[in-house]
Design an enzyme around this catalytic site. Structure first.
Site, mmCIF file in Angstrom:
data_model
loop_
_atom_site.group_PDB
_atom_site.id
_atom_site.type_symbol
_atom_site.label_atom_id
_atom_site.label_comp_id
_atom_site.label_asym_id
_atom_site.label_seq_id
_atom_site.Cartn_x
_atom_site.Cartn_y
_atom_site.Cartn_z
ATOM 1 N NE ARG A 15 -8.579 -30.049 -4.693
ATOM 2 C CZ ARG A 15 -9.676 -30.753 -4.402
ATOM 3 N NH1 ARG A 15 -10.352 -31.337 -5.376
ATOM 4 N NH2 ARG A 15 -10.107 -30.871 -3.163
ATOM 5 C CE1 TYR A 363 -5.050 14.836 3.932
ATOM 6 C CE2 TYR A 363 -3.338 16.214 4.894
ATOM 7 C CZ TYR A 363 -4.128 15.075 4.934
ATOM 8 O OH TYR A 363 -3.991 14.181 5.956
ATOM 9 C CG ASN A 374 -14.704 28.959 -0.123
ATOM 10 O OD1 ASN A 374 -15.517 28.551 -0.938
ATOM 11 N ND2 ASN A 374 -13.465 29.273 -0.464
ATOM 12 C CE1 TYR A 384 4.000 12.442 11.251
ATOM 13 C CE2 TYR A 384 4.979 12.461 9.060
ATOM 14 C CZ TYR A 384 4.915 11.942 10.332
ATOM 15 O OH TYR A 384 5.754 10.931 10.705
ATOM 16 C CB ALA A 420 -4.039 34.339 -2.284
HETATM 17 C C1 UD1 Z 1 -15.577 -33.685 -0.857
HETATM 18 C C2 UD1 Z 1 -16.259 -35.033 -0.765
HETATM 19 C C3 UD1 Z 1 -16.888 -35.358 -2.118
HETATM 20 C C4 UD1 Z 1 -17.890 -34.271 -2.461
HETATM 21 C C5 UD1 Z 1 -17.240 -32.896 -2.418
HETATM 22 C C6 UD1 Z 1 -18.310 -31.839 -2.528
HETATM 23 C C7 UD1 Z 1 -15.065 -36.385 0.871
HETATM 24 C C8 UD1 Z 1 -14.074 -37.477 1.073
HETATM 25 N N1 UD1 Z 1 -15.305 -36.047 -0.400
HETATM 26 O O1 UD1 Z 1 -14.521 -33.777 -1.784
HETATM 27 O O2 UD1 Z 1 -17.552 -36.592 -2.086
HETATM 28 O O3 UD1 Z 1 -18.457 -34.507 -3.716
HETATM 29 O O4 UD1 Z 1 -16.535 -32.681 -1.199
HETATM 30 O O5 UD1 Z 1 -17.781 -30.550 -2.491
HETATM 31 O O6 UD1 Z 1 -15.594 -35.867 1.839
HETATM 32 N N2 UD1 Z 1 -11.373 -30.799 5.414
HETATM 33 C C9 UD1 Z 1 -11.010 -30.744 6.742
HETATM 34 N N3 UD1 Z 1 -10.089 -31.635 7.207
HETATM 35 C C10 UD1 Z 1 -9.532 -32.588 6.432
HETATM 36 C C11 UD1 Z 1 -9.924 -32.644 5.064
HETATM 37 C C12 UD1 Z 1 -10.855 -31.738 4.589
HETATM 38 O O7 UD1 Z 1 -11.491 -29.895 7.497
HETATM 39 O O8 UD1 Z 1 -8.723 -33.359 6.944
HETATM 40 C C13 UD1 Z 1 -12.370 -29.816 4.896
HETATM 41 C C14 UD1 Z 1 -11.812 -28.941 3.793
HETATM 42 O O9 UD1 Z 1 -11.218 -27.762 4.353
HETATM 43 C C15 UD1 Z 1 -13.041 -28.641 2.954
HETATM 44 C C16 UD1 Z 1 -13.932 -29.844 3.175
HETATM 45 O O10 UD1 Z 1 -13.448 -30.516 4.319
HETATM 46 O O11 UD1 Z 1 -13.715 -27.476 3.418
HETATM 47 C C17 UD1 Z 1 -13.942 -30.803 1.974
HETATM 48 O O12 UD1 Z 1 -12.623 -31.209 1.697
HETATM 49 P P1 UD1 Z 1 -12.083 -31.236 0.209
HETATM 50 O O13 UD1 Z 1 -10.676 -31.699 0.249
HETATM 51 O O14 UD1 Z 1 -12.371 -29.977 -0.476
HETATM 52 O O15 UD1 Z 1 -12.971 -32.409 -0.399
HETATM 53 P P2 UD1 Z 1 -13.360 -32.656 -1.919
HETATM 54 O O16 UD1 Z 1 -12.222 -33.302 -2.606
HETATM 55 O O17 UD1 Z 1 -13.910 -31.443 -2.499
HETATM 56 CA CA CA Z 2 -14.046 -29.301 -1.867
#
Ligand code: UD1
Ligand code: CA
Length: 451
Positions: A15, A363, A374, A384, A420
């Site tokens: 997103r 510079y 001064n 350079y 100068a």
């Molecule tokens: C998630 C929660 C949601 C909560 C919200 C709060 C889940 C399924 N949902 O949704 O309930 O309200 O956060 O902010 O957990 N990530 C990984 N590996 C993956 C997927 C995600 O490391 O395979 C990490 C992402 O980089 C991120 C975090 O997990 O930092 C959360 O993932 P994101 O996709 O942002 O979840 P949300 O849709 O925000």
């Molecule tokens: Ca999130």
């Protein structure tokens, strides 16, 4: 009881519509994921384990040794992400999980969640927030006894579930043994993901103990999913930073147009005028006055320095030095006490002593200047030669006449002067006057203040 933290930062951040990993988008000059790392470290007293995947190498490089890393090569959901840390976290009795896109959880809040979790003897504990704006968060399901029984993601919630104002913050505590045993049993969701949030329903089905902590401070749990939320987070954190410094004795004549990064340190009685940006790691001494219209980045500003409408990057200004309007200190510039730079004065990779005066259009690059030098209007170092950068030495008390070209490598001795328009290609001995093109010595034995 050993508590270790896992921070999830492997997601694509779709997103954000960015070619950069979400974890590295800065908030107040600091990578987003850094905030969660600091919070987790503060609470556990140990380096957290960051789960990386999408652009993981870049994330790893940016974070350096502030954390350990665990790889999730395929992003199969938050539950799957935590599972990747199982081997690394064998020593832990309690596992804290935070999301890397949720930067502002306070250590006190995390500590409270942890304390409640341990006191309750829970297997799973979740942090929740009550909010009218659901921000796409998961909604918390409770039974008639008000016990937490599940989390339903917004995308699949029924209209009735969508009306629930209690939301999942993405901050959890787990009993480690329970977590590692049960994570592999999470159901596969239609999108091909394993949701960590499904641990709640799993624990409920097993009849094991759960706990939750409800907070009402929405800012603390902002989950940065897109650029709108990023801007909202940026504003929130900048407001906090400004407030903190004003409470610590700093004057901001117009807080709304003063941008102070998270890693800036200001002393009492610093005054910052409008439209000023303090970026990266800056340290500013007592009584310094910065602005209006300044950019100061990764620099050290001494006590009672004055910076007006200027740019300072990677530089050091010693106490009571004064620059601007329209001066530019570039990386490696160091200017001494009471030194003064005026309009269109640029200094790079050079040390200027005390009481140097460089008032107009000049510079100085790759040079060392002693005290009381001064620099006349229009004088420059020709550092350079098209191949390499050469050094210029200007010793104490030298007077560089207007429009002098110092063709480096070259030395102007103590107390010497240039006429100068001189083009100086050879060293000028101490106490002599050199003039002309190319410059030659036309007088020797100058006393200070003569010629
Ligand atoms: C998630 C929660 C949601 C909560 C919200 C709060 C889940 C399924 N949902 O949704 O309930 O309200 O956060 O902010 O957990 N990530 C990984 N590996 C993956 C997927 C995600 O490391 O395979 C990490 C992402 O980089 C991120 C975090 O997990 O930092 C959360 O993932 P994101 O996709 O942002 O979840 P949300 O849709 O925000
Ligand atoms: Ca999130």
């Amino acid at each position: 009881m050993k508590t270790l933290a896992v921070i999830l930062a492997a997601g694509l951040g779709k997103r954000m519509k960015s070619q950069w990993p979400k974890a590295l988008h800065p908030i107040a000059g600091r990578p987003m994921v850094d905030y969660a790392i600091r919070t987790a470290s503060a609470v556990t007293g140990a380096k957290p384990y960051v789960v990386v995947g999408h652009a993981g190498a870049a994330v790893q490089e940016a974070i350096g040794d502030a954390a350990h890393f665990v790889w999730q090569t395929e992003q199969l959901g938050t539950g799957h992400a935590v599972l990747q840390a199982r081997a690394a976290l064998q020593e832990a009795d309690v596992v804290l999980v935070l999301y890397g896109d949720t930067p502002f959880v306070k250590p006190e809040t995390l500590q409270r969640l942890l304390d409640n979790h341990i006191r309750a003897g829970a297997k799973v504990s979740a942090l929740t927030v009550v909010s009218d704006d659901s921000m796409g968060f998961g909604h918390i399901l409770r039974d008639a006894q008000d016990e937490i029984i599940g989390i339903v993601e917004e995308a699949v919630a029924t209209p009735e579930q969508l009306r629930i104002k209690e939301l999942n913050c993405g901050v959890y505590c787990f009993d480690a043994a329970w977590l590692w045993q049960n994570l592999p049993d999470l159901p596969l969701r239609p999108k091909g993901e394993y949701y960590l949030t499904d641990t709640i329903a799993l624990a409920v089905r097993q009849g094991v103990k759960l706990s939750s902590l409800v907070i009402d401070n929405l800012v603390e749990v902002l989950g940065i999913n897109d650029r709108l939320l990023l801007a909202r987070a940026e504003k929130a954190v900048r407001d906090q930073i400004r407030e903190r410094w004003m409470r610590a004795g700093v004057t901001l004549t117009d807080p709304a147009t003063t941008y102070i990064d998270a890693d800036v340190v200001l002393a009492p009685d610093v005054v910052i005028h409008p439209n000023t940006h303090l970026q990266g790691r800056c340290v500013v001494g007592e009584g310094a006055v910065i602005g209006p219209n300044c950019i100061v980045r990764d620099s050290q500003i001494g006590r009672r320095c004055v910076i007006t409408a200027s740019v300072v990057e990677g530089a050091v200004m010693e106490d009571e030095s004064n620059i601007g309007p329209f001066s530019h200190l570039r990386p490696g510039a160091r200017i001494g006490r009471h030194t003064y730079l005026g309009n269109f004065a640029e200094v790079k990779n050079s040390t200027l002593g005390a009481r140097v005066s460089m008032g107009h259009f000049s510079y100085i690059g790759d040079a060392s200047l002693g005290d009381d030098v001064n620099i006349g209007a229009g004088a420059i170092t020709c550092n350079y030669d098209g191949v390499r950068k050469n050094h210029t030495e200007i010793e104490a008390g030298a007077f560089i006449g207007s429009d002098t070209m110092l063709v480096a490598p070259v030395t102007v001795g103590a107390g010497a002067r240039t006429g100068a328009g001189a083009v100086v290609t050879k060293d000028v001995p101490p106490g002599s006057l050199a003039a002309g093109v190319p410059a030659r010595v036309i007088r020797r034995g100058l006393q200070k203040g003569t010629a």
